[in-house]
Design a protein around this motif. Structure first.
Motif, PDB file in Angstrom:
ATOM      1  N   GLU A 132       7.382 -49.758  18.767  1.00 39.71           N
ATOM      2  CA  GLU A 132       7.135 -50.195  17.391  1.00 39.71           C
ATOM      3  C   GLU A 132       8.375 -49.964  16.517  1.00 39.71           C
ATOM      4  OE1 GLU A 132       5.007 -51.921  15.861  1.00 39.71           O
ATOM      5  OE2 GLU A 132       5.575 -51.492  13.789  1.00 39.71           O
TER       6      GLU A 132
ATOM      7  N   LYS B  99      12.798 -56.444  12.941  1.00 39.60           N
ATOM      8  CA  LYS B  99      12.177 -57.234  11.873  1.00 39.60           C
ATOM      9  C   LYS B  99      12.767 -56.939  10.497  1.00 39.60           C
ATOM     10  CE  LYS B  99       7.559 -57.322  11.779  1.00 39.60           C
ATOM     11  NZ  LYS B  99       6.227 -56.737  12.079  1.00 39.60           N
ATOM     12  N   HIS B 100      13.024 -55.626  10.211  1.00 44.35           N
ATOM     13  CA  HIS B 100      13.322 -55.266   8.809  1.00 44.35           C
ATOM     14  C   HIS B 100      14.697 -54.643   8.558  1.00 44.35           C
ATOM     15  CE1 HIS B 100       8.973 -55.654   8.483  1.00 44.35           C
ATOM     16  NE2 HIS B 100       8.801 -54.679   9.371  1.00 44.35           N
TER      17      HIS B 100
ATOM     18  N   GLY C 299       2.114 -50.741  11.530  1.00 46.05           N
ATOM     19  CA  GLY C 299       3.003 -50.114  12.509  1.00 46.05           C
ATOM     20  C   GLY C 299       3.183 -48.620  12.290  1.00 46.05           C
TER      21      GLY C 299
ATOM     22  N   ASN D 269      10.371 -52.792  14.547  1.00 48.99           N
ATOM     23  CA  ASN D 269      10.619 -52.715  13.098  1.00 48.99           C
ATOM     24  C   ASN D 269      12.098 -52.905  12.775  1.00 48.99           C
ATOM     25  OD1 ASN D 269       8.047 -52.418  12.226  1.00 48.99           O
ATOM     26  ND2 ASN D 269       8.143 -50.202  11.903  1.00 48.99           N
TER      27      ASN D 269
HETATM   28 MG    MG Z   1       6.041 -52.771  12.240  1.00 48.89          MG
END
Ligand code: MG
Ligand code: ATP
Length: 451
Positions: free
Chosen positions: A360, A367-368, A408, A364
């Motif tokens: 996770e 993604k971020h 998450g 993340n």
């Molecule tokens: Mg996440």
């Protein structure tokens, strides 16, 4: 409102009491002065009376005996009576009606003294054998009697004045005592009432606080119960989800996997026996074989995603290393793995928790984070275990409102709680990037071993 009224009445009574006390004290001081003056008047009057009596006795003694010695007190008296009378006048208020009595006294005394002097001067041969002015003496005695009557009258007046003063002081005293007693009783009653009210108020407050405390305790118990239920539920869901994923992975591996293998074998068999003069069929068969191999690859990825076989077969360290390599390959990000050993001996629940957290955290970052490099560390620490994933990206927004559809970080925390560990998500060194830190203390190792 009533209480305020009662308190105000008490204050008014106390003020009245104090005022009366001040007024009475002033009045008593005034009365004291008047007493002193009245006694001084009486003393002066008796002094004056004795002077005129001395004058009279001197005159009589001289006339009766003819001895000059009697004249000495007589003349002394005739010289001093006016001084005494002036003193008396100064003791009486100038506009008092008694000043008239004093004036009368002066007139009468002057008259009497003049007559006495006349009797002395007109008696040529005083003594037992001589001739005295008897008529003049009687006249003087009559005037002296009037003088004495005026003195007596003034004395009586002073006595009446003293008596009136005494009665007035006594009355004032009783009034003051009465008001003081009334005030004391009222104030004591008010204090008792206030004490009762205060006790009732304190008791009511204590009861309210107690009720609040109980309500709080009840609420806390309720929150604890609900939290425990929710934790239990979420842990159950995590467990169920892991089991479900494992089942699906197994099912896909066993059924789909064997079917795809059988298809692959059959297609290869057909390819080997296919005549050379059907190129179109051969080409289609090659495409099918290609697609089959991609499907097998896809199946592999799906199964790995559901339940990493590495984790069960080769251990946590290997699974994390291979996941990071795969992550680097897919994203092009530099992923530095620092895993000290294989950790083959750790609890499978810890393995899956750490693995899912790493999964996770890397997702993340992708993604971020807008990061350029990632570091993954896994090591033993004081008997416990720590997984730390650090990136050099933009970091988590500090005061960003919580996203309702983001699960998450919550899931990572829940996984740590399930195994007795803690998860912290902080800024990286120098405030850059993000550090996801998952730690399971040593005690949990012993606990899970005991279970
Ligand atoms: Mg996440
Ligand atoms: N490494 C990171 N760098 C920057 N921001 C991050 C990082 N990790 C998480 N965040 C921020 O924290 C938020 C919450 O993360 P979380 O994993 O809980 O939710 P999500 O990734 O948005 O959604 P989900 O994981 O449920 O699919 C993210 O939306 C993101 O804004």
């Amino acid at each position: 409102m009533v209480v305020l009224g009662i308190i105000l009445v008490s204050i008014a009574l106390l003020a009245m009491n104090a005022t009366l006390l001040v007024l009475n004290t002033r009045a008593a001081m005034g009365s004291n002065e008047q007493y002193a003056r009245s006694y001084e008047i009486k003393r002066t009057l008796s002094g004056f009376q004795s002077i005129v009596t001395t004058a009279e006795s001197g005159q009589r003694g001289y006339l009766l005996t003819g001895q000059i010695a009697y004249l000495e007190p007589f003349f002394r008296a005739t010289r001093s009576w006016r001084t005494e009378l002036d003193h008396l006048r100064s003791l009486i208020a100038p506009n008092s009606p008694r000043q008239r009595s004093v004036a009368e006294l002066e007139k009468l005394t002057a008259d009497a003294v003049r007559r006495l002097e006349q009797t002395i001067s007109s008696s040529d041969q005083p003594g037992p054998a001589g001739k005295a002015d008897v008529a003049g003496t009687e006249h003087a005695t009559a005037t002296m009697d009037r003088v004495r009557a005026v003195i007596d009258e003034l004395m009586r007046e002073e006595d009446a004045r003293i008596e009136a003063l005494r009665a007035e002081v006594l009355r004032d005293m009783w009034v003051t005592v009465g008001v003081a007693l009334l005030t004391t009783v009222v104030v004591v009653l008010v204090l008792l009432g206030l004490h009762r009210l205060l006790r009732r108020y304190v008791a009511a407050r204590a009861a309210a606080e107690n009720a609040l405390l109980q309500a709080n305790e009840h609420l806390n118990r309720l929150v604890e119960e609900r939290t425990a239920e929710l934790t239990e539920l979420s842990q159950h869901l995590i467990r169920a989800s892991e089991e479900e994923k494992a089942n699906i992975a197994r099912e896909l591996h066993d059924t789909l996997g064997s079917n795809l293998t059988a298809i692959n074998m059959d297609l290869n068999w057909i390819a080997r026996r296919l005549p050379k003069d059907v190129p179109e069929v051969r080409e289609r068969l090659q495409r099918s074989l290609q697609m089959l191999s991609e499907t097998v690859e896809l199946k592999h990825e799906v199964i790995e995603g559901l339940r990493p076989s590495h984790l069960d077969n080769l251990g946590l360290a290997f699974a994390i290393r291979s996941h990071c390599q795969e992550f680097s390959r897919r994203t092009g990000l530099d992923c530095d793995v620092d895993v000290e050993e294989d950790f083959d001996d750790i609890d499978p629940a810890w393995s899956i928790a750490f693995y899912r957290i790493a999964q996770e955290a890397l997702t993340n970052i992708l993604k971020h984070a807008q990061a350029t490099s990632v570091k993954v560390e896994l090591r033993r620490e004081n008997g416990g275990m720590r997984l730390r994933i650090t990136d050099d990206g933009i970091g988590i927004q500090q005061n960003a409102p919580p996203k309702t559809k983001s699960h998450g970080l919550v899931g990572m925390r829940e996984r740590m709680r399930q195994v007795g560990g803690v998860l912290s998500v902080t800024r990286g060194p120098n405030g850059r990037g993000t550090v996801v830190d998952a730690f399971i203390p040593a005690e949990e190792q012993k606990l899970s071993a005991a279970v």
